[in-house]
Scaffold this motif. Structure first.
Motif: not given
Length: 543
Positions: A156-161, A144-148, A194-196, A74-77
Motif C-alpha cells: 500500500t505504500v510503493l507498488a509503483a516500484a 511469495f515476497s516479490l509477489d506481495r 524496503f517493500p521488496a 508494505l504499510e509504512v506510516r
C-alpha cells in the motif's frame, strides 16, 4: 520521494523524509566533509579511537527525530521513522551500497544474470542464508515476497516500484527467475528498497497481522522491545548472513522529535548518536569535545512545487524569472549555514546527472529576471501564495527570503504557514499556488527513474506529480530512458532530460542539503547508504 505515504492512482507512492545534499557532478553519495571524515562516512576515525580491529559487544542508544510506528515495510506510516527501523530487520535480494555509493550490491542473492532482452533476471540465493529464527530462506519465500511487493492491494505504500513485474518462477531450491513484462532499467534499484524485502511465507501466512509485532527477517538485528511513542530496542541477530556482524549486542532508538532534546541526550551521554542536527547547531556540536558531525549526501532537496495551472505559474518566462531572482548562494549561507549545494536540476541529485558544464544552474541575475517578466503575460507582476510547513525555523526564514526576492519582480507573495498534514492534504488535489509539500523531500532510489516517471509520464494519473505540468518531448525521452538496458545510453540521455526540465522549471529546487547526524568519538564505522539509512551492522564501540 520517501516517507509520508500517498495512496493514489491504483497504487501508492511514497513521499519524503529528511534532507539531501546534492551537487552537480559527483555520481556517488559519499559523506560531505563538514569536519574531516574517512571514505564511507565514518567520521569517528579522526579521533584515533577507532583504529584497529572492530570490537564486538556493547549497546548503542540512537536519538531519532522520526518515531517508528509500524514494522511492516508494505504499510509504512511515518516515513523514515519506520523505514530506518525496518532496514535493521530485513534484507532483499540486493541492496544499496552500505558505504554510500550509488552501486547495487548482492544481499540475499549472491549473484544474478540478466537476459539480453532485459526482461528476465535470474537470482541465485546465498548458500546457507537463514531468517533470524534459524529457518532457512527458500525460493518459496522469495516468490511469495516479490509477489506481495507487486500487489497494490498488499503493497500500500510503493507498488509503483514494481512497475513491469510479471511473475517469479522457481527454478530450483536456490534459484528464481523474475520475469518482467517489459525492460525496466531501474529494476535492481527498485527491489533494493524496503517493500521488496524477503519474509518467511509460512509465518506471514500463519500469523497474519500479528507477524509484524515482532517480525522475523534476515537483517542484522531483531526486535526486543517496542514501546510506541517512546523507543524501540533491537538485539543482535545470531543468524545474520554477514560473517562476524553485527558487532553491537543491542541498539535502542529513542524517539525525540525536539532537536534540543536529541542534542542534549548526545551531549550528556544518554545517547551516542543523534540524527536531524539543525543547521544552526552544527557549529555548536563541532565545538563540543568528544562529538563528531557526519553529513551524508543523498538524493534529497528543498523542493518548491508550483501549480502550473495558476496565474503566473502557467508562464515559463515567469518561472525562469523567479529562478534568476534567487541568490541561492546567499540562501545557503544565511539559512542553511553553508552546508548546501546550489543545484543544477529541478530534481534532487541522482546517478547519471550531468555536471554544471552540461546543465547550467540558475545564478542570480536580476536584470535577466526583469527582462523575462517584461516578456511574460504578467509584466506588472501578480499576487500569489506560498504554503510552507510549520515547526521549521528555516522554512519561515526561507519563505521571507523568497517573498522579498520575488517582490523585486512585482510578484506579491502571501506566506501561509501550516502543519505538515495540511500541506500534504492540499498538495494532492492541487489546492495551492506554490508549496513545499514535504518538510523534507527525497527519493526512494538513487537513479532518476522514479521521479522522472512521476513528473513526466501522464499515464500514471499524477498530473506531473501534482504540478500540472507536461511536456510531450520530455515524456518521450523519459520513456526511452526508463526502458533502456544500456547504462551508457542512459548516461547520455539523462542530462538531456535534466536540461529540458531545468529550462522549463515547472518547479524549483531551492537547495540540495545533506543528512546531518552527530555521534560520539567512540562510535566507530558509522556507515550510511545513499538513501540516508544507517548500516549499524558495521558500527562498533571503542573502549
Amino acid at each position: 520521494m520517501r516517507r509520508p505515504s500517498i495512496a493514489l492512482a491504483g497504487s501508492a507512492l511514497l513521499a519524503c523524509g529528511l534532507a539531501a545534499c546534492g551537487g552537480t557532478s559527483d555520481n556517488s553519495a559519499s559523506s560531505v566533509s563538514l569536519k574531516p571524515t574517512t571514505a564511507g562516512g565514518d567520521s569517528a576515525n579522526v579521533s584515533g579511537m577507532c583504529a584497529g580491529t572492530p570490537r564486538t559487544g556493547g549497546s548503542l542508544v540512537y536519538a531519532r527525530q522520526s518515531e517508528t510506528q509500524v514494522l511492516n515495510p508494505l504499510e509504512v506510516r511515518n516515513g523514515n521513522g519506520d523505514i530506518f527501523a525496518q532496514e535493521l530487520l530485513f534484507n532483499g535480494l540486493v541492496r544499496s551500497d552500505p558505504r554510500g555509493s550509488f552501486d547495487i550490491q548482492p544481499a540475499l542473492a549472491d549473484r544474478w544474470t540478466i537476459s539480453k532482452d532485459g526482461r528476465t533476471y535470474t537470482f541465485h540465493l546465498r548458500p546457507g542464508v537463514r531468517f533470524s529464527n534459524g529457518q532457512p530462506v527458500t525460493t518459496d519465500d522469495v516468490k511469495f515476497s516479490l509477489d506481495r511487493f507487486a500487489d497494490p492491494r498488499v503493497n500500500t505504500v510503493l507498488a509503483a516500484a514494481a512497475a513491469g513485474y510479471d511473475r517469479t518462477d522457481i527454478i530450483d531450491d536456490a534459484t528464481v527467475a523474475v520475469h518482467l513484462r517489459h525492460p525496466v532499467a531501474g529494476f535492481l534499484y527498485n527491489i533494493s528498497i524496503f517493500p521488496a524485502v524477503i519474509t518467511p511465507k509460512s509465518l506471514v501466512e500463519r500469523e497474519g497481522r500479528g507477524f509484524w509485532n515482532k517480525p522475523v527477517g534476515t537483517g542484522p538485528f531483531t526486535v526486543s522491545d517496542f514501546v510506541r511513542g517512546s523507543h524501540i530496542t533491537f538485539r543482535k541477530n545470531p543468524n545474520y548472513w554477514e560473517n562476524g556482524k553485527p558487532y553491537l549486542d543491542q541498539v535502542r532508538f529513542d524517539f525525540a522529535t525536539d532537536s534540543n532534546t536529541r542534542l542534549l541526550s548526545l551531549k550528556n551521554g544518554q545517547a551516542q548518536i543523534a540524527d536531524g542536527v539543525p543547521f544552526s547547531q552544527i557549529g555548536s556540536v563541532q565545538g563540543t569535545r568528544g562529538l563528531q558531525i557526519q553529513a551524508v549526501r543523498a538524493p534529497l532537496f528543498v523542493g518548491l512545487w508550483m501549480n502550473n495551472r495558476r496565474p503566473g505559474m502557467d508562464d515559463v518566462n515567469v518561472r525562469q524569472a523567479m529562478q534568476y531572482a534567487l541568490d541561492k548562494d546567499e540562501i545557503n549561507k544565511a539559512i542553511f549555514h553553508g552546508v548546501g549545494t546550489s543545484p543544477n536540476s529541478v530534481l534532487p541529485q541522482f546517478k547519471f546527472d550531468g555536471d554544471d558544464s552540461q546543465v547550467a544552474p540558475y545564478r542570480l541575475d536580476l536584470a535577466k529576471a526583469k527582462q523575462l517578466m517584461s516578456q511574460s503575460r504578467y509584466p506588472d507582476g501578480f499576487e500569489t501564495t506560498l504554503q510552507y510547513p510549520a515547526g521549521y525555523d528555516y522554512y519561515k526564514q526561507l519563505g521571507l527570503f523568497l517573498q522579498q526576492s520575488w517582490a523585486q519582480l512585482g510578484i506579491r507573495v502571501k506566506l501561509i504557514e501550516q502543519d505538515q498534514a495540511t500541506e500534504s492534504q492540499r498538495f494532492y488535489p492541487g489546492d495551492f499556488d506554490m508549496t513545499f509539500p514535504y518538510a523534507q523531500f527525497t527519493s526512494d532510489v538513487v537513479v532518476p527513474d522514479e521521479y522522472a516517471q512521476f513528473v513526466a509520464d501522464p499515464s500514471n494519473g499524477l498530473h506531473g506529480f501534482y504540478s500540472w505540468w507536461s511536456d510531450p518531448q520530455v515524456t518521450s525521452m523519459v520513456r526511452q530512458f526508463t526502458s533502456s538496458t544500456s547504462d551508457a545510453e542512459r548516461a547520455k540521455l539523462w542530462p538531456q532530460i535534466q536540461r529540458a526540465m531545468m529550462v522549463d522549471s515547472p518547479w524549483i529546487n531551492v537547495m540540495d542539503l545533506p543528512f546531518v547526524n552527530a555521534h560520539a568519538d567512540s562510535v566507530c564505522n558509522t556507515t550510511v547508504n545513499a538513501l540516508g539509512a544507517d548500516h549499524l551492522e558495521n558500527t562498533w564501540l571503542a573502549q
